[in-house]
Scaffold this motif. Structure first.
Motif, mmCIF file in Angstrom:
data_model
loop_
_atom_site.group_PDB
_atom_site.id
_atom_site.type_symbol
_atom_site.label_atom_id
_atom_site.label_comp_id
_atom_site.label_asym_id
_atom_site.label_seq_id
_atom_site.Cartn_x
_atom_site.Cartn_y
_atom_site.Cartn_z
ATOM 1 N N GLY A 225 0.825 -1.202 0.000
ATOM 2 C CA GLY A 225 0.000 0.000 0.000
ATOM 3 C C GLY A 225 0.854 1.245 0.000
ATOM 4 O O GLY A 225 2.079 1.177 -0.083
ATOM 5 N N ALA A 226 0.176 2.419 0.080
ATOM 6 C CA ALA A 226 0.869 3.709 0.191
ATOM 7 C C ALA A 226 0.551 4.287 1.563
ATOM 8 O O ALA A 226 -0.622 4.330 1.959
ATOM 9 C CB ALA A 226 0.400 4.647 -0.908
ATOM 10 N N TYR A 227 1.578 4.707 2.276
ATOM 11 C CA TYR A 227 1.410 5.060 3.690
ATOM 12 C C TYR A 227 2.113 6.365 4.047
ATOM 13 O O TYR A 227 2.951 6.876 3.307
ATOM 14 C CB TYR A 227 1.998 3.953 4.577
ATOM 15 N N ARG A 228 1.757 6.875 5.232
ATOM 16 C CA ARG A 228 2.509 7.928 5.923
ATOM 17 C C ARG A 228 2.630 7.522 7.383
ATOM 18 O O ARG A 228 1.849 6.708 7.868
ATOM 19 C CB ARG A 228 1.735 9.249 5.906
ATOM 20 N N ILE A 229 3.560 8.164 8.079
ATOM 21 C CA ILE A 229 3.710 7.876 9.514
ATOM 22 C C ILE A 229 3.369 9.142 10.284
ATOM 23 O O ILE A 229 3.776 10.241 9.891
ATOM 24 C CB ILE A 229 5.148 7.435 9.823
ATOM 25 N N ARG A 230 2.653 9.000 11.387
ATOM 26 C CA ARG A 230 2.358 10.180 12.190
ATOM 27 C C ARG A 230 2.544 9.882 13.677
ATOM 28 O O ARG A 230 2.413 8.734 14.134
ATOM 29 C CB ARG A 230 0.958 10.732 11.897
ATOM 30 N N ALA A 231 2.807 10.942 14.416
ATOM 31 C CA ALA A 231 2.915 10.857 15.874
ATOM 32 C C ALA A 231 2.659 12.266 16.390
ATOM 33 O O ALA A 231 3.066 13.241 15.729
ATOM 34 C CB ALA A 231 4.308 10.386 16.293
ATOM 35 N N ALA A 232 1.981 12.388 17.489
ATOM 36 C CA ALA A 232 1.706 13.716 18.059
ATOM 37 C C ALA A 232 3.030 14.434 18.320
ATOM 38 O O ALA A 232 4.017 13.809 18.741
ATOM 39 C CB ALA A 232 0.903 13.576 19.351
ATOM 40 N N GLY A 233 3.078 15.720 18.009
ATOM 41 C CA GLY A 233 4.283 16.500 18.306
ATOM 42 C C GLY A 233 5.321 16.483 17.192
ATOM 43 O O GLY A 233 6.414 17.015 17.368
ATOM 44 N N ALA A 234 4.986 15.880 16.028
ATOM 45 C CA ALA A 234 5.923 15.887 14.886
ATOM 46 C C ALA A 234 5.117 15.997 13.607
ATOM 47 O O ALA A 234 3.963 15.558 13.559
ATOM 48 C CB ALA A 234 6.765 14.610 14.862
ATOM 49 N N ALA A 235 5.716 16.605 12.582
ATOM 50 C CA ALA A 235 5.058 16.631 11.273
ATOM 51 C C ALA A 235 5.081 15.227 10.690
ATOM 52 O O ALA A 235 6.069 14.503 10.858
ATOM 53 C CB ALA A 235 5.795 17.601 10.350
ATOM 54 N N PRO A 236 3.981 14.831 10.010
ATOM 55 C CA PRO A 236 3.952 13.468 9.455
ATOM 56 C C PRO A 236 5.059 13.251 8.429
ATOM 57 O O PRO A 236 5.603 14.204 7.876
ATOM 58 C CB PRO A 236 2.570 13.368 8.798
ATOM 59 N N SER A 237 5.370 11.999 8.196
ATOM 60 C CA SER A 237 6.436 11.672 7.239
ATOM 61 C C SER A 237 5.968 11.930 5.814
ATOM 62 O O SER A 237 4.768 12.092 5.563
ATOM 63 C CB SER A 237 6.800 10.191 7.363
ATOM 64 N N ALA A 238 6.906 11.939 4.900
ATOM 65 C CA ALA A 238 6.586 11.884 3.466
ATOM 66 C C ALA A 238 5.890 10.549 3.191
ATOM 67 O O ALA A 238 6.068 9.587 3.939
ATOM 68 C CB ALA A 238 7.881 11.987 2.666
ATOM 69 N N PRO A 239 5.108 10.500 2.109
ATOM 70 C CA PRO A 239 4.473 9.218 1.766
ATOM 71 C C PRO A 239 5.505 8.214 1.255
ATOM 72 O O PRO A 239 6.544 8.604 0.723
ATOM 73 C CB PRO A 239 3.494 9.607 0.655
ATOM 74 N N PHE A 240 5.201 6.946 1.423
ATOM 75 C CA PHE A 240 6.091 5.885 0.922
ATOM 76 C C PHE A 240 5.246 4.656 0.637
ATOM 77 O O PHE A 240 4.101 4.563 1.100
ATOM 78 C CB PHE A 240 7.181 5.560 1.956
ATOM 79 N N GLY A 241 5.793 3.723 -0.095
ATOM 80 C CA GLY A 241 5.041 2.536 -0.468
ATOM 81 C C GLY A 241 5.583 1.280 0.191
ATOM 82 O O GLY A 241 6.717 1.246 0.674
ATOM 83 N N VAL A 242 4.743 0.258 0.218
ATOM 84 C CA VAL A 242 5.194 -1.096 0.551
ATOM 85 C C VAL A 242 4.746 -1.973 -0.606
ATOM 86 O O VAL A 242 3.554 -2.026 -0.913
ATOM 87 C CB VAL A 242 4.562 -1.598 1.878
ATOM 88 N N ARG A 243 5.675 -2.568 -1.303
ATOM 89 C CA ARG A 243 5.321 -3.408 -2.451
ATOM 90 C C ARG A 243 6.501 -4.264 -2.912
ATOM 91 O O ARG A 243 7.662 -3.912 -2.678
ATOM 92 C CB ARG A 243 4.805 -2.557 -3.614
#
Ligand code: G3I
Ligand code: 9MR
Length: 548
Positions: free
Chosen positions: A68-86
């Motif tokens: 899929g296509a994902y992002r990472i998030r956590a309170a107190g930080a800007a989310p990551s750039a998008p990335f894929g798993v494939r």
């Protein structure tokens, strides 16, 4: 900002993100389109990374294997750039990294059918090259005209250097030798695509044919480089043609790097005797002649002669070049005398770079271990490969950023250090299957694709925060906004040798942050064939080995 490999991962890969210490420990990987939570977990403890002055936490989300296509998030930080798993996550990257060599070909027009918007006229035909005073001999006095066409431009400049060509060409040949099926299938849209040779071999041959012409047939010696006296301006190749081109002094490093690379190519070309009759034998003979020259001239250090100011590649220590050439000649000729000449017990394993090639000897010996003659010390070969990988893995395990890179690795071309570390870790993984080695190798690719202190993907054309302004003459001088794709830039290090030429100040003096995405910055943002070659190797290897 949360940092992650911006291209992504194979489903079974080790997957890690770096979070600033101020972020919450609770981390979520979310589907980039729907926002649905695909993985939830906790980051590890905060730790300091001296190289960037940051305190960071690692989040290991390897358990997320669903494509899929994902992002990472956590309170107190800007989310990551998008990335894929494939599956095949690096196929496009690998093709582009190899295509970059085509884009850097000398002496050929790049036509729209193969180069698209990066089509350009031919430059530097190099069919009228002068023997420089520093290279004058009885058989070839100063001013003798030789023809030495083809080859790749070294980097952002338009000269052609044997020392750097050796490791670059070898690394492509090793990628093919180790992963033949991967490259047999690949179509790269080069003029030779569709002939009976895999594209990666056609690409390597473009440079190998040039290298052959850099050998003086009168004595087997090899000129250090084919060059202008000064660097060309920041213009397209055809606009730079006109200044005289020279071959300069022969040197021991050039002869031995040539010998090693030709010996390697000769064993690979054996399978293509029908397509290129006689080439394999010619290459082995050329390799042996260069080796003999180096035996008679074992300590000829190359230094730029008066009037010549282009890249020097002035190595002065030749033990590693002797060992590498001997190892390749041993494997390709089958003569035990070359194994003895390598003096293997005295040769350690290190991460390869243009001035230190001993690691390449161990790569080839390990790959061919099953067909070596009885003189080869099988235990030593395994020990050398595993010993280096174990040391790199120890650094990786202790690293706040989760990478094998540390302190002294931040040199001019640091991004290639990261990938050459990965290449050596992958040799150990191929040998003994220790999973840590695969995971530490993955970290090196993650690093150049965004999990680094600058937050950039260091490969042109790839990643949400990709670099845009490499020191690369065609990328600067063409009328296309985006740089030529598929190039790895040199990367951060504290040297800042281009300060006098860059108006914009560096953002930091810390090694991992000392980087400028500006075309003035040849010390941190140039491209180079020896930096792209391990990108080709590592992306192919992870696509193949990481999918199992
Ligand atoms: O040899 C010393 C070593 O003794 C010392 O411990 C170390 C500490 O920094 O420095 C070593 O010298 C370095 C040398 O590379 C060898 O590794 C220099 O500092 C460093 O400035 C030098 O950088 C080289 C650079 O050219 C300048 O000569 C890079 O490795 C090399 O990749 C780069 O190559 C250029 C070509 O000359 C021209 N074409 C473009 C290409 C890429 O930028
Ligand atoms: O463009 C050159 C690059 O390929 C080299 O790596 C670098 C260091 O040798 O030099 C670059 O050329 C610059 C020169 O050294 C100083 N004047 C400006 C040149 C272009 O930026």
């Amino acid at each position: 900002e949360i940092r992650v490999n911006q291209l992504g991962f194979l489903p079974q890969a080790h997957k890690v993100a770096v979070l600033p210490a101020g972020a919450a420990g609770e981390v979520e990987v979310i589907d980039a389109a729907s926002g649905a939570v695909a993985w939830r977990g906790r980051a590890g403890p905060a730790a300091a990374w001296r190289e960037s002055g940051e305190t960071v936490m690692l989040a290991d989300f390897s358990a997320l294997t669903r494509p899929g296509a994902y992002r990472i998030r956590a309170a107190g930080a800007a989310p990551s750039a998008p990335f894929g798993v494939r599956a095949g996550a690096y196929a496009d990257l690998n093709r582009a990294a190899l295509k970059a060599f085509y884009f850097n070909r000398a002496g050929i027009a790049l036509d729209p059918a193969h180069a698209g918007v990066y089509a350009r006229a031919a430059g530097h035909p190099d069919t009228h090259v002068l023997v420089h005073a520093s290279a004058a001999s009885k058989a070839r006095p100063e001013g003798t005209v030789i023809s030495s066409p083809k080859g790749w431009y070294d980097a952002g400049d338009y000269n052609k250097y044997i020392v750097n060509s050796g490791i670059s060409t070898y690394t492509l040949l090793a990628a093919f030798e180790h992963f033949p099926d991967y490259f047999a299938r690949q179509r790269n849209g080069i003029p030779e695509s569709g002939n009976a040779l895999p594209d990666i071999l056609d690409e390597a041959l473009w440079n190998l044919e040039w290298m052959l012409s850099m050998q003086d047939p009168n004595d087997g010696g090899v000129y250090n480089k084919l060059t202008n006296q000064n660097f060309d301006g920041m213009v397209m190749p055809d606009k730079a043609s006109g200044t005289p081109r020279y071959v300069v002094q022969k040197g021991t490093a050039a002869a031995l790097d040539f010998a090693a690379t030709m010996a390697t190519a000769s064993r690979i070309m054996k399978a293509y005797e029908q397509q290129r009759p006689g080439l394999s034998a010619r290459m082995l003979a050329a390799a042996e002649a260069a080796w003999e020259w180096a035996r008679v001239n074992p300590a000829v250090v190359f230094r730029n002669p008066p009037g010549v100011v282009t890249g020097e590649y002035g190595d002065a220590v030749f033990d590693d070049e002797f060992a590498w050439a001997a190892a390749e000649l041993y494997i390709s000729s089958g003569k035990d005398s070359y194994y003895a000449a390598m003096k293997p017990a005295a040769v350690t394993a290190t991460v390869p770079e243009w001035a230190d090639v001993r690691g390449l000897a161990w790569i080839s010996l390990a790959h061919h271990r099953k067909s070596l003659s009885a003189v080869a010390d099988q235990r030593l070969i395994a020990e050398r490969i595993d010993g280096l990988a174990a040391a790199l893995a120890t650094t990786w395990r202790a690293s706040a950023y989760g990478v094998p890179m540390q302190g002294t690795d931040f040199v001019w071309g640091s991004n290639a250090v990261a990938l050459n570390q990965s290449m050596m870790l992958l040799q150990a993984y191929r040998l003994n299957g220790k999973r840590d080695y695969l995971d530490a190798a993955q970290a090196g690719l993650d690093y150049v694709l965004g999990r680094n202190a600058t937050g950039n993907s260091f490969v042109t054309g790839f990643g949400a925060r990709r670099v845009l302004h490499p020191h690369h003459r065609p990328s600067v001088a063409d009328q296309v906004a985006a740089p030529v794709p598929g190039f790895l830039v040199g990367g951060p290090h504290a040297g800042q040798q281009d300060k006098g030429d860059c108006k914009a100040p560096y953002p930091s003096a810390l090694p991992a942050l000392s980087y400028l995405d500006d075309d003035c910055s040849y010390a941190s943002n140039e491209v180079a064939i020896n930096w792209n070659a391990p990108l080709v190797y590592v992306s192919a290897a992870l696509d193949v080995l990481g999918g199992a």
